[in-house]
Design a protein around this motif. Structure first.
Motif, mmCIF file in Angstrom:
data_model
loop_
_atom_site.group_PDB
_atom_site.id
_atom_site.type_symbol
_atom_site.label_atom_id
_atom_site.label_comp_id
_atom_site.label_asym_id
_atom_site.label_seq_id
_atom_site.Cartn_x
_atom_site.Cartn_y
_atom_site.Cartn_z
ATOM 1 N N ASP A 8 -21.333 -44.971 -24.500
ATOM 2 C CA ASP A 8 -20.826 -43.574 -24.016
ATOM 3 C C ASP A 8 -22.089 -42.844 -23.384
ATOM 4 N N ASN A 9 -23.059 -43.136 -23.174
ATOM 5 C CA ASN A 9 -24.202 -42.202 -23.097
ATOM 6 C C ASN A 9 -24.346 -42.551 -21.414
ATOM 7 N N PRO A 10 -23.848 -41.902 -20.398
ATOM 8 C CA PRO A 10 -23.975 -42.304 -18.863
ATOM 9 C C PRO A 10 -25.493 -42.508 -18.646
ATOM 10 N N SER A 11 -26.514 -41.915 -19.099
ATOM 11 C CA SER A 11 -27.923 -41.993 -18.688
ATOM 12 C C SER A 11 -28.302 -43.428 -19.186
ATOM 13 N N VAL A 12 -28.114 -43.704 -20.345
ATOM 14 C CA VAL A 12 -28.333 -45.061 -20.921
ATOM 15 C C VAL A 12 -27.844 -46.161 -19.982
ATOM 16 N N CYS A 13 -26.645 -45.920 -19.682
ATOM 17 C CA CYS A 13 -25.757 -46.990 -18.706
ATOM 18 C C CYS A 13 -26.491 -46.987 -17.313
ATOM 19 N N SER A 14 -26.758 -45.854 -16.702
ATOM 20 C CA SER A 14 -27.410 -45.948 -15.565
ATOM 21 C C SER A 14 -28.809 -46.620 -15.562
ATOM 22 N N MET A 15 -29.462 -46.409 -16.580
ATOM 23 C CA MET A 15 -30.964 -47.009 -16.804
ATOM 24 C C MET A 15 -30.636 -48.522 -16.766
ATOM 25 N N LEU A 16 -29.786 -49.001 -17.750
ATOM 26 C CA LEU A 16 -29.337 -50.388 -18.052
ATOM 27 C C LEU A 16 -29.087 -51.024 -16.727
ATOM 28 N N GLU A 17 -28.133 -50.468 -15.903
ATOM 29 C CA GLU A 17 -27.479 -50.730 -14.772
ATOM 30 C C GLU A 17 -28.799 -51.091 -13.527
ATOM 31 N N MET A 18 -29.680 -50.353 -13.459
ATOM 32 C CA MET A 18 -30.764 -50.615 -12.753
ATOM 33 C C MET A 18 -31.774 -51.569 -13.113
ATOM 34 N N PHE A 19 -31.918 -51.682 -14.419
ATOM 35 C CA PHE A 19 -32.770 -52.783 -14.882
ATOM 36 C C PHE A 19 -32.185 -54.190 -14.668
#
Length: 236
Positions: A8-19
């Motif tokens: 549920d943390n958007p910043s974590v999701c964005s980081m993982l999506e890029m990686f």
């Protein structure tokens, strides 16, 4: 690899999506536990990454629910809880590993590779073992009764781990294994001993099943060990 991330943390999701995009991983991101469970049921996934604290249904409950359905999907939990009791709880509910926040994508990727590799090895071993009774030129072993026969003679003095090690070698004749591979596949990835454990067990097995004229274990210098019953190997 198709990975479902319930976080549920958007910043974590964005980081993982890029990686993930750099690693060639297809990631699906859901921010709610209940919706994540619905998404999990819709498709086949190679890996599930769960946050501990989620709206709708928390990650621990979701993990337990999935395991109660006899699912064997690899599960990694993300958690801000760093106490040993919390980590143990996650593993007891069926998670294969956990990563404590904050974490680096590289650290998570290492866990992903380790968890998926263990599942692949387990599947390979299951395919190799199509029968409970294993018969070779010299041995007969039953995994259910834990009985071992060498050239018709029952061997009764093997320890449980000696049995497991011998059984594994018999399933993979003439294959060369490193000590690290044997620790991972026979002792399990959570074993915290050192590689000399393998040497000690093979030395004991040699005393119990080999003769001077008929060795079975062969040291491959600089690599590890192989198990070969053939006459040609014994003449080397």
């Amino acid at each position: 690899m198709n990975v479902l991330v319930i976080e549920d943390n958007p910043s974590v999701c964005s980081m993982l999506e890029m990686f993930f995009s750099k690693e060639g991983i297809t990631g699906k991101f859901v921010y709610d536990g209940l919706k994540g469970y619905e998404e999990y049921k819709k498709h086949e996934w190679d890996l599930l990454i769960l946050d501990w604290m989620l709206p709708g249904m928390d990650g621990v409950t979701l993990c337990r629910k999935i395991r109660q359905e006899k699912s064997t999907i690899p599960i990694i939990m993300l958690t801000a809880k760093d106490s040993e009791s919390d980590q143990v709880l996650g593993l007891e509910m069926g998670a294969d590993d956990y990563v404590t926040k904050p974490f680096s994508p590289l650290a998570l990727m290492a866990r992903i590779k380790a968890v998926t590799r263990r599942y692949q090895l387990a599947e390979q071993d299951q395919q190799v073992s199509s029968s409970d009774v294993l018969l070779t030129e010299n041995f007969k072993m039953s995994q259910s009764t834990r009985e071992v026969y060498l050239q018709g003679r029952k061997i009764t003095n093997l320890t449980p781990k000696e049995f497991d090690l011998l059984y594994y070698f018999l399933k993979h004749p003439r294959q060369v294994f490193t000590r690290e591979q044997l620790l991972e596949r026979v002792w399990g990835y959570q074993f915290y001993g050192d590689e000399r454990t393998v040497d000690v067990h093979i030395k004991r097995l040699r005393k119990k099943i080999e003769t001077e004229t008929h060795p079975f274990f062969h040291t491959v210098w600089g690599v590890g060990y192989k198990f070969d019953e053939s006459v040609e190997a014994n003449e080397d």
